[in-house]
Motif scaffolding. Structure first.
Motif, PDB file in Angstrom:
ATOM      1  N   ASN A 103      44.443  37.462  46.492  1.00  0.00           N
ATOM      2  CA  ASN A 103      43.134  37.008  47.590  1.00  0.00           C
ATOM      3  C   ASN A 103      44.261  37.177  48.765  1.00  0.00           C
ATOM      4  N   PRO A 104      44.058  37.432  49.844  1.00  0.00           N
ATOM      5  CA  PRO A 104      44.765  37.320  51.003  1.00  0.00           C
ATOM      6  C   PRO A 104      45.579  35.685  51.489  1.00  0.00           C
ATOM      7  N   VAL A 105      44.412  35.021  51.008  1.00  0.00           N
ATOM      8  CA  VAL A 105      44.456  33.483  51.573  1.00  0.00           C
ATOM      9  C   VAL A 105      45.818  33.120  50.890  1.00  0.00           C
ATOM     10  N   ILE A 106      46.045  33.376  49.623  1.00  0.00           N
ATOM     11  CA  ILE A 106      46.937  33.376  48.582  1.00  0.00           C
ATOM     12  C   ILE A 106      48.595  33.691  49.946  1.00  0.00           C
ATOM     13  N   LYS A 107      49.104  33.054  50.247  1.00  0.00           N
ATOM     14  CA  LYS A 107      50.241  33.397  51.322  1.00  0.00           C
ATOM     15  C   LYS A 107      51.350  33.406  51.042  1.00  0.00           C
ATOM     16  N   SER A 108      51.823  32.888  50.239  1.00  0.00           N
ATOM     17  CA  SER A 108      53.325  33.056  48.224  1.00  0.00           C
ATOM     18  C   SER A 108      52.990  32.473  47.423  1.00  0.00           C
ATOM     19  N   VAL A 109      54.135  33.641  46.191  1.00  0.00           N
ATOM     20  CA  VAL A 109      54.063  32.810  44.964  1.00  0.00           C
ATOM     21  C   VAL A 109      55.997  32.858  44.759  1.00  0.00           C
ATOM     22  N   PHE A 110      56.021  31.837  44.083  1.00  0.00           N
ATOM     23  CA  PHE A 110      56.958  31.693  43.957  1.00  0.00           C
ATOM     24  C   PHE A 110      57.735  30.981  42.530  1.00  0.00           C
ATOM     25  N   VAL A 111      58.706  32.001  41.807  1.00  0.00           N
ATOM     26  CA  VAL A 111      58.579  31.995  40.802  1.00  0.00           C
ATOM     27  C   VAL A 111      60.284  31.450  39.865  1.00  0.00           C
ATOM     28  N   SER A 112      60.782  30.467  39.217  1.00  0.00           N
ATOM     29  CA  SER A 112      61.944  29.942  39.214  1.00  0.00           C
ATOM     30  C   SER A 112      61.992  30.410  37.813  1.00  0.00           C
ATOM     31  N   MET A 113      62.981  30.202  37.345  1.00  0.00           N
ATOM     32  CA  MET A 113      63.132  30.377  35.221  1.00  0.00           C
ATOM     33  C   MET A 113      64.275  29.095  35.335  1.00  0.00           C
ATOM     34  N   SER A 114      63.994  27.985  35.307  1.00  0.00           N
ATOM     35  CA  SER A 114      64.309  27.343  35.189  1.00  0.00           C
ATOM     36  C   SER A 114      63.430  26.529  33.734  1.00  0.00           C
ATOM     37  N   LYS A 115      61.967  26.642  34.156  1.00  0.00           N
ATOM     38  CA  LYS A 115      61.249  25.631  32.767  1.00  0.00           C
ATOM     39  C   LYS A 115      61.278  27.246  31.920  1.00  0.00           C
ATOM     40  N   GLY A 116      62.076  28.513  31.793  1.00  0.00           N
ATOM     41  CA  GLY A 116      61.735  28.819  30.163  1.00  0.00           C
ATOM     42  C   GLY A 116      62.483  29.046  30.103  1.00  0.00           C
ATOM     43  N   PHE A 117      63.543  28.908  30.659  1.00  0.00           N
ATOM     44  CA  PHE A 117      64.748  29.465  29.825  1.00  0.00           C
ATOM     45  C   PHE A 117      66.347  28.529  30.194  1.00  0.00           C
ATOM     46  N   GLY A 118      65.613  27.693  30.526  1.00  0.00           N
ATOM     47  CA  GLY A 118      66.718  25.867  30.644  1.00  0.00           C
ATOM     48  C   GLY A 118      67.627  26.465  31.523  1.00  0.00           C
ATOM     49  N   MET A 119      67.530  26.645  32.749  1.00  0.00           N
ATOM     50  CA  MET A 119      68.200  26.916  33.992  1.00  0.00           C
ATOM     51  C   MET A 119      68.161  25.908  34.907  1.00  0.00           C
ATOM     52  N   GLY A 120      67.606  24.936  34.826  1.00  0.00           N
ATOM     53  CA  GLY A 120      67.600  23.913  35.769  1.00  0.00           C
ATOM     54  C   GLY A 120      68.686  23.221  36.722  1.00  0.00           C
ATOM     55  N   GLY A 121      70.134  23.559  36.268  1.00  0.00           N
ATOM     56  CA  GLY A 121      70.838  23.275  36.770  1.00  0.00           C
ATOM     57  C   GLY A 121      71.835  25.043  37.567  1.00  0.00           C
ATOM     58  N   ASN A 122      70.880  25.781  37.291  1.00  0.00           N
ATOM     59  CA  ASN A 122      71.393  27.620  37.624  1.00  0.00           C
ATOM     60  C   ASN A 122      70.167  27.440  38.765  1.00  0.00           C
ATOM     61  N   ARG A 123      69.906  27.277  39.405  1.00  0.00           N
ATOM     62  CA  ARG A 123      68.334  27.392  40.178  1.00  0.00           C
ATOM     63  C   ARG A 123      68.635  28.684  40.727  1.00  0.00           C
ATOM     64  N   ILE A 124      67.239  29.352  40.042  1.00  0.00           N
ATOM     65  CA  ILE A 124      67.423  30.511  40.225  1.00  0.00           C
ATOM     66  C   ILE A 124      65.988  31.534  41.174  1.00  0.00           C
ATOM     67  N   GLY A 125      65.565  32.200  41.353  1.00  0.00           N
ATOM     68  CA  GLY A 125      63.808  33.189  41.365  1.00  0.00           C
ATOM     69  C   GLY A 125      63.629  33.934  42.335  1.00  0.00           C
TER      70      GLY A 125
END
Length: 306
Positions: free
Chosen positions: A176-198
């Motif tokens: 849907n074009p009203v959604i302008k951005s989507v952002f996802v990181s790996m913190s919750k899935g792989f225990g990477m809260g201290g290695n912030r990347i997405g």
């Protein structure tokens, strides 16, 4: 407090304040096996973006449809990096739902518009919504109305996908074009809260800190390497494919209802409760005090006293 045995009668094993994502010994060991020589690769950043997008699309328990409609893809230092960018760009013109991630309050000293219904929005505002929702662990009842109001009032929607890697029973069409951005990181899935990347997907170039970092190659290359290593080692849907039965056992043992986020269950009156500590005990034989209410630091404690 005695916590040397799995004690289903001890509510101190549960977290009623800040539900922290799961950390596992296998993730910690995996970090120690990473070959960092790849940080010098000229294709590393693009390789990471490609593999990350393939990882997203490979999930079976959760789906984003339509990411191919976003031509711009940037590396981010966790989803908070994308939020920083939005708050910098749109300042006092952002709205979030009540109960959303407390980071929005931290960035604005609590001075941010909070809504219960999309009908409260006005022309031209920008909405950041966690989806899957950190309020429900899956769908938000007002999301269909949010899409309608966004179309009517020229409102942009930005999807915070921080919980993507740890959730199930969820899918969303982001085309849907009203959604302008989507952002996802790996913190919750792989225990990477201290290695912030997405990765952040946008429909057009969005001038701001994230874009500048990517265009000038200031990307955190070491965490790109670590992220690639995690994806290759564990693949998609790792938590639910591997530990679903343990999750169900914890919920049953503590008389909790299952949610759709791995680190969270629900009380009988539907309040979210963190179950990191009992999960970690059954999976790793370790009492993980990080998953307890008493693990809050002084800043977190102050937040939850409000």
């Amino acid at each position: 407090m005695t916590m040397n045995a799995y004690d289903i009668n001890n509510k101190d094993w549960l977290n009623f304040t800040k539900q922290r994502p799961i950390q596992l010994s296998t993730f910690i060991r995996n970090t120690g096996t990473v070959d960092m020589t790849a940080v010098t690769s000229t294709t590393l950043v693009q390789d990471f973006i490609n593999e990350f997008e393939q990882w997203i699309n490979s999930h079976q328990h959760i789906k984003y449809h339509g990411l191919n409609t976003f031509p711009i893809k940037d590396v981010i230092l966790g989803t908070t990096h994308a939020m920083d960018d939005l708050h910098w760009k749109y300042k006092n013109n952002i709205a979030v739902y009540e109960g959303e991630y407390k980071y929005h309050d931290r960035l604005t000293n609590g001075d941010i518009k909070k809504i219960k219904s999309a009908n409260e929005l006005i022309e031209g505002e920008h909405v950041i919504i966690s989806y899957p929702s950190c309020i429900t662990t899956d769908f938000h009842s007002d999301f269909p109305q949010l899409l309608k109001v966004a179309e009517q009032k020229n409102i942009s929607i930005h999807i915070d996908g921080a919980w993507f890697g740890c959730c199930r029973n969820f899918e969303l069409d982001v085309s849907n074009p009203v959604i302008k951005s989507v952002f996802v990181s790996m913190s919750k899935g792989f225990g990477m809260g201290g290695n912030r990347i997405g990765v952040r997907w946008t429909r057009k170039r969005q001038n701001g800190p994230v874009t500048i970092m990517n265009e000038h190659d200031y990307v955190n290359r070491s965490d790109c390497v670590l992220g690639l290593h995690r994806i290759k080692e564990y693949g998609a849907d790792y938590l639910w494919n591997t530990y679903k039965d343990i999750y169900s056992k914890v919920c049953k043992d503590w008389n909790l209802k299952e949610s759709n986020a791995f680190h969270v269950a629900k009380t009988q009156d539907n309040k979210l409760v963190g179950i990191r500590t009992p999960l970690r005990f059954l999976i790793d034989g370790k009492v993980d005090v990080r998953g307890l209410d008493r693990s809050l630091n002084k800043y977190e404690s102050k937040e939850f006293k409000k």
